[in-house]
Design an enzyme around this catalytic site. Structure first.
Site, PDB file in Angstrom:
ATOM      1  N   THR A   9       0.844  -1.188   0.000  1.00  0.00           N
ATOM      2  CA  THR A   9       0.000   0.000   0.000  1.00  0.00           C
ATOM      3  C   THR A   9       0.882   1.242   0.000  1.00  0.00           C
ATOM      4  OG1 THR A   9      -1.915   1.042   1.072  1.00  0.00           O
ATOM      5  CG2 THR A   9      -0.226   0.093   2.534  1.00  0.00           C
ATOM      6  N   ASN A  10       0.320   2.392   0.327  1.00  0.00           N
ATOM      7  CA  ASN A  10       1.093   3.624   0.376  1.00  0.00           C
ATOM      8  C   ASN A  10       0.559   4.506   1.500  1.00  0.00           C
ATOM      9  OD1 ASN A  10      -1.108   5.360  -0.766  1.00  0.00           O
ATOM     10  ND2 ASN A  10      -0.746   4.072  -2.568  1.00  0.00           N
ATOM     11  N   ALA A  11       1.123   5.673   1.644  1.00  0.00           N
ATOM     12  CA  ALA A  11       0.832   6.520   2.810  1.00  0.00           C
ATOM     13  C   ALA A  11      -0.339   7.474   2.613  1.00  0.00           C
ATOM     14  CB  ALA A  11       2.084   7.322   3.174  1.00  0.00           C
TER      15      ALA A  11
END
Length: 214
Positions: A19-21
């Protein structure tokens, strides 16, 4: 308006993801601002910890493939598509059916494959809505934003520096269209979302006037 927001999660196994932030705050602000302006808004959201803006229809998804399918189901009914979501570029090609045990092998590698490009799909439709993209860059903001807008063939792109925006409550956005660059300045994400919606409304009104003269 159809808006995408938040990250996607791409499973590695039943308990791990890529995933990412992204917090989803910018996309949710855009959905709220559009609703405040009188639009009927559908929000396709990845996993976030945010309340649904009042008056907005929300569709929850997890992966990029799920987001694409949700967009396909809703896009025919929209006039404007705003792709704010930070969709993961890649997913695991052969994700494990069971939890991968630590130390089960000497080292581990993941076989990745590209996720669908949701914005490109919508922009390429025969009767495509007015498409707005978002670009979170880490350097050379204007250069990369102009290149992305040209590649996606979209009328408007909003760009910001990722290191200043991810997870924050404020942002600093510049818009790119055929007339050039339009800095919105720094402000809360809701303030900037309202400016973005106003800019979109102006562009749509301009298109309507041009068609009337033709």
């Amino acid at each position: 308006m159809l808006v995408t927001a938040g990250p996607t999660e791409e499973p590695i196994d039943p308990v791990r993801v890529i995933t990412n932030a992204s917090s989803g705050k910018m996309g949710y602000a855009v959905a709220r601002a559009a609703c405040e302006a009188g639009a009927r808004v559908t929000l396709v959201s990845g996993p976030v910890a945010l309340p649904t803006p009042a008056g907005v229809e929300r569709i929850d998804v997890r992966t990029a493939d799920e987001m694409l399918e949700a967009v396909k189901r809703s896009v025919a009914d929209c006039d404007v598509f705003i792709a704010v979501a930070a969709v993961a570029d890649y997913k695991v090609k052969n994700r494990a059916a069971q939890k991968i045990k630590k130390g089960a092998a000497t080292g581990m590698s993941l076989d990745l494959t590209e996720n669908p490009d949701i914005l490109a799909h919508v922009a390429g439709l025969k009767d495509a809505p007015f498409c707005v993209g978002f670009a979170a860059e880490s350097e050379r903001l204007a250069e990369n934003a102009r290149a992305k807008r040209e590649k996606k063939r979209i009328p408007l792109l909003a760009a910001n520096l990722a290191q200043q925006a991810l997870g924050a409550d404020d942002n600093d956005i510049t818009l790119f269209d055929d007339r050039g660059e339009h800095p919105l300045g720094r402000g809360s994400k809701l303030q900037l979302a309202r400016k973005l919606v106003t800019h979109i409304a102006g562009m749509l009104a301009g298109e309507k006037r041009a068609r009337a003269k033709a």
